[in-house]
Design an enzyme around this catalytic site. Structure first.
Site, short mmCIF file in Angstrom:
data_model
loop_
_atom_site.label_atom_id
_atom_site.label_comp_id
_atom_site.label_asym_id
_atom_site.label_seq_id
_atom_site.Cartn_x
_atom_site.Cartn_y
_atom_site.Cartn_z
CB THR A 14 -29.86 60.20 17.34
OG1 THR A 14 -30.72 60.47 16.23
CG2 THR A 14 -28.87 59.13 16.94
CD GLU A 29 -47.76 63.46 18.96
OE1 GLU A 29 -47.54 62.25 18.85
OE2 GLU A 29 -47.72 64.24 17.99
CG ASP A 78 -41.92 62.84 14.08
OD1 ASP A 78 -40.78 62.59 13.65
OD2 ASP A 78 -42.59 62.02 14.74
CB SER A 127 -44.74 62.28 11.11
OG SER A 127 -43.65 61.75 11.77
CB SER A 128 -50.58 60.75 9.96
OG SER A 128 -50.69 59.84 11.03
CB SER A 129 -49.91 62.50 15.09
OG SER A 129 -48.57 62.09 15.26
#
Length: 386
Positions: A37, A163, A175, A129-131
């Protein structure tokens, strides 16, 4: 988190020869409902989880930034803030940090260098969502070190920009936003168009269980791009900016004019937005049967209309559902084609869920699931130095 703190503080002292002045953390996240979404200007309902990326840091008098990545065998990187900050093809981990710092400078923030040691326990490649946690923790670190006048929302936007533009990976804002602004024991209802957020209290007696199917995720990028194009095509048919602006009644009235596959994709997004708003309400009221219904409908919609689940994920959802009945909810979470399942369950049911998965999942799929039992935690900030 104590082991992480120990790692970064000890490594900092050993490698830099003095003690860090600041400890900063940013969490990973799981999306409870609201899938695909975000790029349709819709609603999502994530919570931050107690798996974090942690930084030990100190200011420098000069303009050098020195980095150490504990999780990559203490790999190092350094650069000068007065020179062009360039992409490093051989040090992917460092590009997230370089990108965040470069974007902060481009936004007009002024600061000197820093010594930074970073480590995290957010599982990589599991869609948690480690980044984003890394991008947010670096923004937060410079905010804390140099008292930058930057809001948590701007730290999130800065991370997303890094990113998208520096690392070169297309991602929505969810995130970073939940990592920067999460609240303990709350989920966050995020409007991806206005970026307005609302903290939604979660029942005290609730565990957030994340189950990684360990199914290798194939096709993700190409299928993701196809889904985006299909959603954009549907929005264009209605003459609106995004599917956020289309109701189910409007879709039904025009269904004959749409390609049947495009119509299915649109139906998922439109109904998922409605489900997400209803789920926030059910969570507020502690209405677990209702929340469970909405999560089940979300999963069915991803499976049948958006077609992003796989056999392994569907199996995992069925196993968990058979244990929790109407006293919780379970669905696939993330981009699809593998990845994770999220379940909201009473803490007393956690063991039964783990047992059922151990007994039935490998037998059905040949894969072992990894299980993370979490709770909703607070977003990025300082960790008190003990």
């Amino acid at each position: 988190m104590s082991e992480l703190i120990q790692n970064v503080t000890t490594t900092f002292a050993q490698l830099f020869g003095y003690d860090a002045t600041h400890l900063v953390q940013a969490p990973g996240r799981v999306n409870l409902i609201g899938e695909h979404t975000d790029y349709n200007d819709g609603f999502v309902l994530p919570c931050a989880i107690n798996y974090q990326t942690v930084v030990a840091a100190a200011k420098r008098e000069d303009f050098l930034v020195r980095l150490v990545a504990v999780d990559y065998d203490n790999d190092t990187d350094e650069f000068d803030l007065r020179e062009e900050i360039a992409f490093q093809p051989k040090k992917m981990w460092s590009n997230y940090i370089r990108g965040v710092i470069k974007c902060l400078i481009e936004r007009g923030f002024e600061f000197n260098g820093a010594d930074i040691v970073v480590s995290g326990n957010v599982p990589q490649g599991a869609g948690l969502s480690s980044s984003a946690a890394l991008e947010v923790v670096i923004g937060q670190t410079f905010k804390e070190l140099y008292q930058l006048k930057i809001s948590q929302a701007e730290i999130a936007l800065n991370g997303q920009q890094a990113e998208n533009q520096f690392v070169g990976c297309n991602c929505g804002i969810m995130d970073q936003m939940i990592s920067a602004q999460g609240q303990a024991n709350h989920a966050m209802l995020l409007d991806c168009r206005s970026l307005q957020t609302e903290a939604v209290a979660m029942p005290e007696q609730m565990a957030v269980v994340i189950l990684n199917s360990n199914k290798k995720r194939g096709l993700v990028e190409s299928e993701y791009n196809t889904r985006r194009q299909q959603c954009e095509a549907a929005a264009k048919t209605f003459g609106v900016k995004a599917l956020r602006d289309v109701t189910l009644a409007q879709l039904t009235a025009k269904q004959a004019e749409l390609d049947p596959v495009v119509a299915k994709r649109a139906r998922h997004v439109i109904t998922e937005n409605e489900r997400t708003l209803h789920a926030a309400q059910a969570l507020r009221e502690g209405n677990m049967p209702r929340l469970g219904e909405l999560m089940a409908a979300s999963h069915a919609s991803m499976r049948d209309d958006f077609e992003i689940t796989v056999k392994e994920i569907d199996t995992l959802v069925e196993i968990v559902q058979s244990v929790i009945g109407d006293q919780g909810g379970v669905r696939m979470t993330g981009g699809g084609f593998g990845g994770c399942v999220v379940a909201l369950v009473h803490p007393k049911q956690v063991e039964a869920v783990q047992q059922a998965v151990a007994e039935h999942y490998e037998a059905a799929t040949g894969l072992k699931a990894s299980i993370y039992v979490c709770h909703a935690t607070s977003g990025a900030g300082l960790v008190e130095l003990a």
